[in-house]
Design a protein around this motif. Sequence first.
Motif, PDB file in Angstrom:
ATOM      1  N   LEU A 178     -10.721  35.528  12.515  1.00 51.35           N
ATOM      2  CA  LEU A 178     -11.164  34.668  13.609  1.00 51.35           C
ATOM      3  C   LEU A 178     -11.434  33.231  13.160  1.00 51.35           C
ATOM      4  CD1 LEU A 178     -12.069  34.357  16.557  1.00 51.35           C
ATOM      5  CD2 LEU A 178     -14.329  35.202  15.877  1.00 51.35           C
ATOM      6  N   HIS A 179     -12.259  33.097  12.144  1.00 49.23           N
ATOM      7  CA  HIS A 179     -12.738  31.767  11.744  1.00 49.23           C
ATOM      8  C   HIS A 179     -12.493  31.526  10.247  1.00 49.23           C
ATOM      9  CE1 HIS A 179     -15.823  32.044  15.218  1.00 49.23           C
ATOM     10  NE2 HIS A 179     -15.024  31.039  15.507  1.00 49.23           N
ATOM     11  N   ASP A 239     -21.977  36.220  23.924  1.00 51.33           N
ATOM     12  CA  ASP A 239     -21.833  35.934  22.492  1.00 51.33           C
ATOM     13  C   ASP A 239     -22.917  35.003  21.940  1.00 51.33           C
ATOM     14  OD1 ASP A 239     -19.477  37.250  21.384  1.00 51.33           O
ATOM     15  OD2 ASP A 239     -18.351  36.152  22.915  1.00 51.33           O
ATOM     16  N   PHE A 244     -24.539  34.415  18.411  1.00 45.59           N
ATOM     17  CA  PHE A 244     -23.789  33.810  17.307  1.00 45.59           C
ATOM     18  C   PHE A 244     -23.949  32.281  17.344  1.00 45.59           C
ATOM     19  CE2 PHE A 244     -21.352  37.798  18.305  1.00 45.59           C
ATOM     20  CZ  PHE A 244     -21.892  38.520  17.246  1.00 45.59           C
ATOM     21  N   ALA A 269     -18.899  43.054  17.500  1.00 42.99           N
ATOM     22  CA  ALA A 269     -18.664  41.896  18.381  1.00 42.99           C
ATOM     23  C   ALA A 269     -17.931  40.792  17.615  1.00 42.99           C
ATOM     24  CB  ALA A 269     -19.983  41.377  18.935  1.00 42.99           C
ATOM     25  N   GLU A 270     -17.383  41.148  16.450  1.00 44.97           N
ATOM     26  CA  GLU A 270     -16.631  40.218  15.600  1.00 44.97           C
ATOM     27  C   GLU A 270     -17.519  39.115  15.021  1.00 44.97           C
ATOM     28  OE1 GLU A 270     -12.825  39.403  17.392  1.00 44.97           O
ATOM     29  OE2 GLU A 270     -11.956  38.763  15.490  1.00 44.97           O
ATOM     30  N   GLY A 271     -18.797  39.425  14.905  1.00 47.44           N
ATOM     31  CA  GLY A 271     -19.726  38.461  14.308  1.00 47.44           C
ATOM     32  C   GLY A 271     -20.108  38.940  12.907  1.00 47.44           C
ATOM     33  N   CYS A 330     -18.512  40.673  24.964  1.00 47.77           N
ATOM     34  CA  CYS A 330     -18.217  39.573  24.036  1.00 47.77           C
ATOM     35  C   CYS A 330     -16.716  39.285  23.955  1.00 47.77           C
ATOM     36  CB  CYS A 330     -18.724  39.954  22.643  1.00 47.77           C
ATOM     37  SG  CYS A 330     -17.895  41.399  21.955  1.00 47.77           S
ATOM     38  N   GLU A 331     -16.403  38.109  23.446  1.00 45.28           N
ATOM     39  CA  GLU A 331     -15.006  37.769  23.129  1.00 45.28           C
ATOM     40  C   GLU A 331     -14.570  38.600  21.913  1.00 45.28           C
ATOM     41  OE1 GLU A 331     -13.034  35.463  24.594  1.00 45.28           O
ATOM     42  OE2 GLU A 331     -14.537  34.610  25.937  1.00 45.28           O
ATOM     43  N   GLU A 359     -24.252  30.000  15.293  1.00 40.73           N
ATOM     44  CA  GLU A 359     -23.544  29.122  14.354  1.00 40.73           C
ATOM     45  C   GLU A 359     -22.380  28.374  14.991  1.00 40.73           C
ATOM     46  OE1 GLU A 359     -21.625  29.794  10.104  1.00 40.73           O
ATOM     47  OE2 GLU A 359     -20.624  31.026  11.585  1.00 40.73           O
ATOM     48  N   ASP A 360     -21.760  28.983  16.005  1.00 39.19           N
ATOM     49  CA  ASP A 360     -20.534  28.387  16.537  1.00 39.19           C
ATOM     50  C   ASP A 360     -20.773  27.142  17.375  1.00 39.19           C
ATOM     51  OD1 ASP A 360     -18.727  30.179  15.371  1.00 39.19           O
ATOM     52  OD2 ASP A 360     -19.342  31.705  16.803  1.00 39.19           O
ATOM     53  N   CYS A 412     -22.882  33.741  11.265  1.00 42.72           N
ATOM     54  CA  CYS A 412     -22.840  33.432  12.711  1.00 42.72           C
ATOM     55  C   CYS A 412     -24.204  33.499  13.372  1.00 42.72           C
ATOM     56  CB  CYS A 412     -21.965  34.421  13.469  1.00 42.72           C
ATOM     57  SG  CYS A 412     -20.599  35.045  12.577  1.00 42.72           S
ATOM     58  N   ARG A 460      -9.646  28.845  17.818  1.00 42.82           N
ATOM     59  CA  ARG A 460     -10.856  28.247  18.381  1.00 42.82           C
ATOM     60  C   ARG A 460     -11.016  26.756  18.059  1.00 42.82           C
ATOM     61  NH1 ARG A 460     -14.541  32.404  19.593  1.00 42.82           N
ATOM     62  NH2 ARG A 460     -13.266  34.163  20.254  1.00 42.82           N
ATOM     63  N   GLY A 509     -18.153  28.310  13.232  1.00 45.28           N
ATOM     64  CA  GLY A 509     -17.675  29.306  12.262  1.00 45.28           C
ATOM     65  C   GLY A 509     -16.453  28.840  11.494  1.00 45.28           C
ATOM     66  N   ARG A 546     -18.162  30.509  26.078  1.00 39.09           N
ATOM     67  CA  ARG A 546     -19.248  30.192  25.154  1.00 39.09           C
ATOM     68  C   ARG A 546     -19.800  28.778  25.338  1.00 39.09           C
ATOM     69  NH1 ARG A 546     -19.059  32.406  19.352  1.00 39.09           N
ATOM     70  NH2 ARG A 546     -21.213  31.892  19.806  1.00 39.09           N
TER      71      ARG A 546
HETATM   72  C1  CIR Z   1     -16.530  35.317  19.468  1.00 43.00           C
HETATM   73  O1  CIR Z   1     -15.401  35.798  19.496  1.00 43.00           O
HETATM   74  O2  CIR Z   1     -16.765  34.136  19.744  1.00 43.00           O
HETATM   75  C2  CIR Z   1     -17.671  36.233  19.107  1.00 43.00           C
HETATM   76  N1  CIR Z   1     -17.419  37.547  19.624  1.00 43.00           N
HETATM   77  C3  CIR Z   1     -17.857  36.301  17.617  1.00 43.00           C
HETATM   78  C4  CIR Z   1     -18.241  34.981  17.017  1.00 43.00           C
HETATM   79  C5  CIR Z   1     -18.526  35.091  15.581  1.00 43.00           C
HETATM   80  N2  CIR Z   1     -18.931  33.851  15.044  1.00 43.00           N
HETATM   81  C6  CIR Z   1     -18.629  33.424  13.829  1.00 43.00           C
HETATM   82  O3  CIR Z   1     -17.875  34.068  13.099  1.00 43.00           O
HETATM   83  N3  CIR Z   1     -19.097  32.249  13.463  1.00 43.00           N
END
Ligand code: CIR
Length: 257
Positions: free
Chosen positions: A159-160, A60, A63, A241-243, A16-17, A65-66, A247, A130, A114, A85
């Motif tokens: 991240l978001h 990824d 997730f 995975a930072e989710g 994953c990212e 939602e993105d 997400c 992003r 996100g 992605r």
């Molecule tokens: C990413 O970096 O895109 C994924 N590893 C995690 C995305 C998480 N999505 C979110 O917070 N909406």
Amino acid sequence: MLIAVTRGVSPAIADCELTHLERTPIDVRTAREQHANYEAVLAGLGCRIERLSAEPDLPDSVFVEDVAVVLNEVAVITRPGAESRRGERSSIERTLQPYRPLAHISAPGTLDGGDVLVAGRDIHIGITSRSDTAAIDQFRSIVDDHGYRVHGTTVQGCLHLKSAVTAVDDDTLVLNPEWVDADDLGDRRCIAVDPSEPEAANVVRVGSTVLVAAAFPRTAERISDAGFDVRAVEASELAKAEGALTCCSLLFEASAQ
Ligand code: CIR
């Protein structure tokens, strides 16, 4: 009827990212168990789950939602900020087509769902690694006629935008004040995360229930003390995975009101 679009955990999730986290091993089986439990909780709250199958080549893709923002009037297919992605879009597009007219964010703009916080008729969009202002301008033109006000919002340290703030109702936000400035988010009641739980602001509202990651009991108590019905959901493996919780689903009414 509330629909929850989800997607199985990719066997490649370890690739994953990652932006703010160190890479640590992810146990796919545990991630799948937690994800299945998340879906079961949503189903128990009355959602109809539309589950897409896992994508072996899209690490990824759980997730979801993105990749889209579903409003009552329109579903906006995003152009995710991470190139890895962008292949997630076509299946989500097909899934949403029966429910809403579709609109698209196009190059060079980039947007992750996100980063999009909908609170009543206000839509706050995080300006992050992003999501950029070109995409925010496109988003504004798409939703302007539907009476939404779109605001670009600065985020730092995560991240978001929705890592930093989510809405538990149209007038109440849960937020981490270190990562986003409450003054940028209009005149709303704010519940701050417990300082020992910086990642706790990402909660999911389903009707009158608020799902909070099980790792954040102190913030859950704050939300409960503010009068909400809170439910803990285990999501520790997906967090590697930072989710977070929002997400993993696209939640919307089947027929727009
Ligand atoms: C990413 O970096 O895109 C994924 N590893 C995690 C995305 C998480 N999505 C979110 O917070 N909406």
